[in-house]
Design an enzyme around this catalytic site. Structure first.
Site, short mmCIF file in Angstrom:
data_model
loop_
_atom_site.label_atom_id
_atom_site.label_comp_id
_atom_site.label_asym_id
_atom_site.label_seq_id
_atom_site.Cartn_x
_atom_site.Cartn_y
_atom_site.Cartn_z
N SER A 22 0.76 -1.36 -0.05
CA SER A 22 -0.11 -0.22 0.03
C SER A 22 0.83 1.27 0.00
CB SER A 22 -0.93 -0.03 1.13
OG SER A 22 -0.10 0.08 2.37
N SER A 148 13.26 9.79 6.57
CA SER A 148 12.20 10.75 6.68
C SER A 148 12.69 11.93 7.02
CB SER A 148 11.06 10.21 7.77
OG SER A 148 9.96 11.16 8.12
N TYR A 161 10.77 6.95 16.12
CA TYR A 161 10.74 6.99 14.72
C TYR A 161 12.08 7.82 14.06
CZ TYR A 161 8.96 7.78 9.94
OH TYR A 161 8.67 7.66 8.58
#
Length: 254
Positions: A22, A148, A161
């Site tokens: 996804s 990220s 994270y």
């Protein structure tokens, strides 16, 4: 996709993508199939993964979905080996699987920290290790690790994270030397704010979108396709002398 580049070197190349069922991962699976690559991808979402593989196979793509929890390193090694046995050495590895769980610092415990490192960082190391011998024997390959911009933006409540994603950049640069003698390139991609179904469900709203778009240099939504096209380039021979680098695809947000 007709107005964008095609890469002859990707035709028939075996590409392995984690977290491909996804979001950005699924878009990359689609784009590599359009380039006529052979695509192996893994995920824990069997419903979405099997549906994507069936659809692309029906369109003439060479694609194989396998279930794998990337926190289980033994299982990860096994599926990489099975993929290579089926379609030959992996020529491009895309370490995309991640989970951007938000946990306020005062609520963070050791178990959550360790789980998020396993989900976002540990598997990257061992996936790279697992493809090394095959890429070396084939004369080279390309590895694209996903980070990220969250740590660059100093985002709140995602210290575990962000730490993993910042570490991914350091890992990439180190691996580029460890693997460079074998002709293997290692780069990092940082996607910007992309509105996936997960983000819509958890924290996206019109006010936040307005703020993000105003702060970007380019005032348009960054789409999964924008990231996929960068990854295609890094996987192809067109980028053959590019390694140890970090590429941000965020419309100029950071």
């Amino acid at each position: 996709m007709n107005q964008f580049a095609r890469y002859p070197s990707l035709e028939g190349r075996h590409v392995f993508i984690s977290g491909g069922a996804s979001g950005i991962g699924a878009t990359m699976v689609e784009h590599f199939c359009e380039q006529q690559a052979r695509v192996s991808f893994i995920d824990i979402d069997d419903v979405s993964g099997e549906a994507l593989a069936a659809r692309l196979t029906g369109q003439g793509g060479e694609v194989h979905y396998r279930h794998c929890d990337v926190t289980d390193i033994q299982q990860l090694r096994a599926v990489i080996e099975a993929a290579a046995d089926e379609w030959g050495p992996i020529g491009a590895l895309v370490n995309n699987a991640a989970r951007d769980t938000r946990v306020p610092l005062k609520e963070l415990d050791v178990e959550t920290w360790d789980d998020l490192q396993a989900t976002n960082l540990r598997h990257v190391v061992f996936a790279c290790q697992a493809v090394f011998a095959g890429m070396q024997a084939a004369g080279g390959g390309s590895i694209i690790n996903f980070s990220s911009p969250s740590f660059l933006r100093r985002s709140r409540d995602i210290s575990a994270y962000s730490s993993a994603k910042a570490a991914t950049i350091g890992l990439t640069r180190t691996l580029s030397r460890d693997m460079g003698d074998a002709g293997i390139r290692v780069n990092t991609v940082l996607p910007g704010w992309i509105i996936t179904e997960r983000q819509k469900a958890l924290w996206w709203n019109p006010e936040l979108e307005k703020q993000v778009l105003e702060n970007q240099s380019l005032h348009q939504r960054v789409q999964p396709e924008d990231v996929a096209r960068m990854v295609l380039f890094l996987a192809a021979d067109d980028s053959r002398m590019m390694t140890a680098q970090t590429y941000i695809v965020d419309g100029g947000l950071v």
